[in-house]
Motif scaffolding. Structure first.
Motif, PDB file in Angstrom:
ATOM      1  N   TYR A 263       0.797  -1.345   0.014  1.00 23.19           N
ATOM      2  CA  TYR A 263      -0.019  -0.211   0.026  1.00 23.19           C
ATOM      3  C   TYR A 263       0.682   1.058  -0.016  1.00 23.19           C
ATOM      4  N   ALA A 266       2.109   2.476  -3.344  1.00 28.62           N
ATOM      5  CA  ALA A 266       1.323   2.501  -4.336  1.00 28.62           C
ATOM      6  C   ALA A 266       1.615   3.842  -5.318  1.00 28.62           C
ATOM      7  N   TYR A 279      -5.930   6.452  -4.141  1.00 25.54           N
ATOM      8  CA  TYR A 279      -5.447   5.225  -4.712  1.00 25.54           C
ATOM      9  C   TYR A 279      -6.322   4.198  -4.100  1.00 25.54           C
ATOM     10  N   LEU A 281      -7.153   0.545  -3.977  1.00 27.81           N
ATOM     11  CA  LEU A 281      -6.176  -0.590  -3.577  1.00 27.81           C
ATOM     12  C   LEU A 281      -6.945  -1.755  -4.162  1.00 27.81           C
TER      13      LEU A 281
END
Length: 660
Positions: A263, A266, A279, A281
């Motif tokens: 994460y 990212a 973002y 996920l």
């Protein structure tokens, strides 16, 4: 003709089905990709809505950090974090520190466990919603109360006995500073607490229950409710609705702990606004449900500006190593805000929506595929039909019927093979005619053999001749019938004797060739016993069968003769009411009858021609049955024998060839 049409139609359907399945696999893969696109669109659409909710939080966070830096534990930050999602209680929010520690994992609800009731009377109002804090009953009683709600769908009326710690403002409809002494629902006392003080009762209908992990909407909830961060609109349902977020929260914890490094790295920005980058996920599944998360990196822009200034100017005390913009942002991150949405049946709902949107297209595609399949199948079957017509002419011995051998594919190869077969078959039939002539010559030899055999039947012929004369002279009708019966019996003996002798002669000469094939002895035994069943029942003979399925290589017809003779002898020598024991396994076949023993000196002679142990007791048979059995078993190279047992006489042959 109708049968042939059905066969051709069946072949068309088979070929069509194969082609259709191939098309269906391609079409199914296209549907799968389409459903995945719908799933992705659903997730991205919901993520865009989530971004709009979070963006107001990002704006508040930037404004908060404009003057000075605030850490994630400050009261100012907690204030904007508590209302970050604008009251959307279906989303789960997570606050994670830069090192991956989960600082907060909750929904957009109050931290307290709350029960909403529609009080019968509340300051002159009827069915007035009030919100009661249940923290005073303790976690154990809360879990007990939740279990009762879940197990009893029809819970409607409730009475709470409460002790007020301070006066309640008449304008409020929230009961926070109270102690609950008991909870009674539909005449069931669910909770009892030891609380002292003045007790008052609040009575009404249950509306909904909310805690960090669970929401319960009761069947009698018929109105929209709003309170603080809550905003509920529930229709009239026939049963209690329970929404449990426990698995969702556990799944998010595991996912963050397992994939936190991914994460933080990212880079693919899902959406970018004036206040933050967002973002999306990678979705994951947990306990049969799908979860999608949107993450925003919270950046301390004051610290970022300081690092940027260090890089831009060579100030005293500045870091000697120049940092990239990416590293500056990474060092300025104060935490991560992750918002997760739960999907109960994402694939099914996407599949349903996809099929509704594309139903006409795929329906037409299926019809087109079916037409193509039938056309291709007919194109293949048409030359096969021509070959079928050719085969019918060959069956009628019309070998000069023309065959199309011009095709240059597999069907052309088949046509040429049939043409070759036709020519070879014509040669074979011509050879068979020649063989028929040879058979006729052998028949002449057989007739000669029969004439040479007549001296063996002088006795029955003499008996027939003598009693024929007596029939003519005898006047007594009863004696005439007896003489006629004797003549008939002797005639039957002559017939059996001739047939048996012919078969024995062929076997003994060893000029015959056994037709070797796989033979199921169990099948032969069953068929033979069925043929003797009338005699078995007539003599009231019992059968003790111990039979296994055994497959051997041999001449089925002649092995049937052996088994028939052995069982026939057993029936002949078994008295009424006795038992015949038949055994078949991988080692041997045996027949044992409960009868008189054979004298030891005669045991070896029973296999000889025209040998009978006790002619006075047994006038039936030709005397060639066991001799034929011996010849057949010798040709098959199988061991055989006979022996006296405690119960009677046992005939057997072993199933392993001699020399093996």
């Amino acid at each position: 003709m109708l049968k042939n049409r059905r066969i051709r139609l069946s072949l068309v359907l088979k070929i069509s089905s194969i082609i259709f399945v191939a098309f269906a696999l391609v079409l199914g893969n296209e549907i799968r990709l389409g459903v995945n696109r719908y799933k992705k669109n659903t997730i991205e659409s919901d993520a865009a809505s989530t971004v709009r909710l979070i963006d107001s939080f990002s704006k508040e966070y930037i404004n908060l950090n404009t003057i000075k830096t605030h850490d994630l534990s400050s009261s100012e930050f907690e204030q904007i974090y508590d209302v970050a999602l604008g009251g959307n209680y279906q989303l789960i929010k997570s606050l994670v520190s830069p090192d991956g520690k989960i600082l907060n994992l909750s929904r957009e609800v109050d931290d307290t466990t709350t029960l909403c009731m529609l009080l019968t009377q509340f300051k002159g109002n009827k069915d007035w919603p009030v919100y009661i804090n249940l923290e005073s009953i303790g976690q154990e009683n809360i879990e007990k109360l939740e279990e009762y709600f879940v197990e009893n769908d029809n819970s409607k009326n409730a009475t709470l006995s409460v002790v007020f710690e301070e006066p309640i403002n008449p304008s409020q409809n929230e009961y926070n500073h109270i102690k609950i002494s008991s909870v009674k629902i539909d005449n069931d006392e669910v909770i009892t607490c030891d609380v002292k003080g003045k007790v008052e009762k609040l009575s009404g209908r249950l509306s909904f229950y909310s805690s960090l992990y669970k929401e319960i909407y009761f069947s009698n909830n018929t109105q929209s409710l709003s309170h603080g961060n809550y905003s509920h609109s529930v229709t009239d349902n026939s049963k209690t609705v329970v929404i449990d977020y426990r698995n969702a929260i556990k799944g998010i914890q595991q996912q963050i702990q397992k994939h936190f490094d991914e994460y933080t790295k990212a880079e693919n920005i899902f959406a970018s606004t004036a206040y933050a980058d967002y973002y999306l996920l990678k979705p994951y599944r947990y306990h049969g449900k799908t979860y999608s998360s949107v993450m925003v990196k919270m950046i301390d822009w004051n610290h970022y500006n300081f690092l940027y200034h260090d890089n831009l100017y060579d100030t005293p005390g500045a870091t000697t190593e120049k940092l990239s913009e990416k590293d500056q942002i990474k060092q300025s991150i104060t935490g991560y805000f992750i918002v997760t949405q739960e999907y109960d049946h994402l694939f099914a709902s996407s599949m349903q929506q996809f099929m509704l949107d594309n139903s006409s297209t795929y329906f037409l595609a299926l019809i087109l595929i079916a037409c193509i399949c039938l056309a291709v199948a007919y194109w293949i079957i048409k030359p096969v039909h021509r070959l079928e017509t050719t085969a019918k002419h060959i069956a009628r011995k019309e070998f000069d019927y023309p065959i199309d051998v011009s095709r240059r594919d597999e069907l052309g190869d088949l046509s040429r093979s049939i043409d070759t077969m036709s020519k070879e078959l014509e040669k074979t039939i011509n050879n068979l005619y020649k063989e028929v002539e040879k058979v006729k010559q052998l028949e002449n030899l057989r007739q000669e053999f029969v004439s040479n055999f007549t001296h063996e039947i002088k006795t029955p012929l003499g008996v027939i001749n003598g009693f024929s004369e007596l029939v003519e002279l005898e006047q007594d009708e009863q004696k005439r019938n007896e003489y006629i019966q004797i003549i008939q019996n002797e005639t039957k003996k002559i017939n059996e004797l001739v047939l048996a002798m012919l078969e024995y002669s062929k076997l003994e000469s060893r000029n015959i060739v056994l037709k070797q094939e796989e033979v199921d002895l169990l099948e032969i035994v069953d068929e033979t016993l069925d043929s003797f069943m009338y005699l078995i029942q007539k003599k009231k003979i019992k059968l003790n069968l111990n039979l296994d399925s055994v497959i051997i290589q041999g001449d089925r017809f002649r092995l049937e003769m052996v088994i028939d003779n052995l069982l026939s002898n057993a029936l002949r020598y078994t008295q009424e009411g006795k038992t015949i024991h038949v055994t078949l396994n991988n080692e041997r076949f045996s027949v044992e009858n409960e009868g008189s023993h054979i004298p030891e000196e005669d045991l070896a002679k029973v296999w000889l021609t025209f040998h009978k142990v006790d002619r006075a007791r047994n006038e039936e048979g030709t005397g060639l049955g066991l001799a034929i059995c011996k010849a057949v078993l010798d040709l098959h190279r199988l061991k055989y024998g006979v022996e006296n047992t405690e119960r009677g006489v046992l005939f057997y042959f072993e199933l392993h060839r001699s020399g093996e």
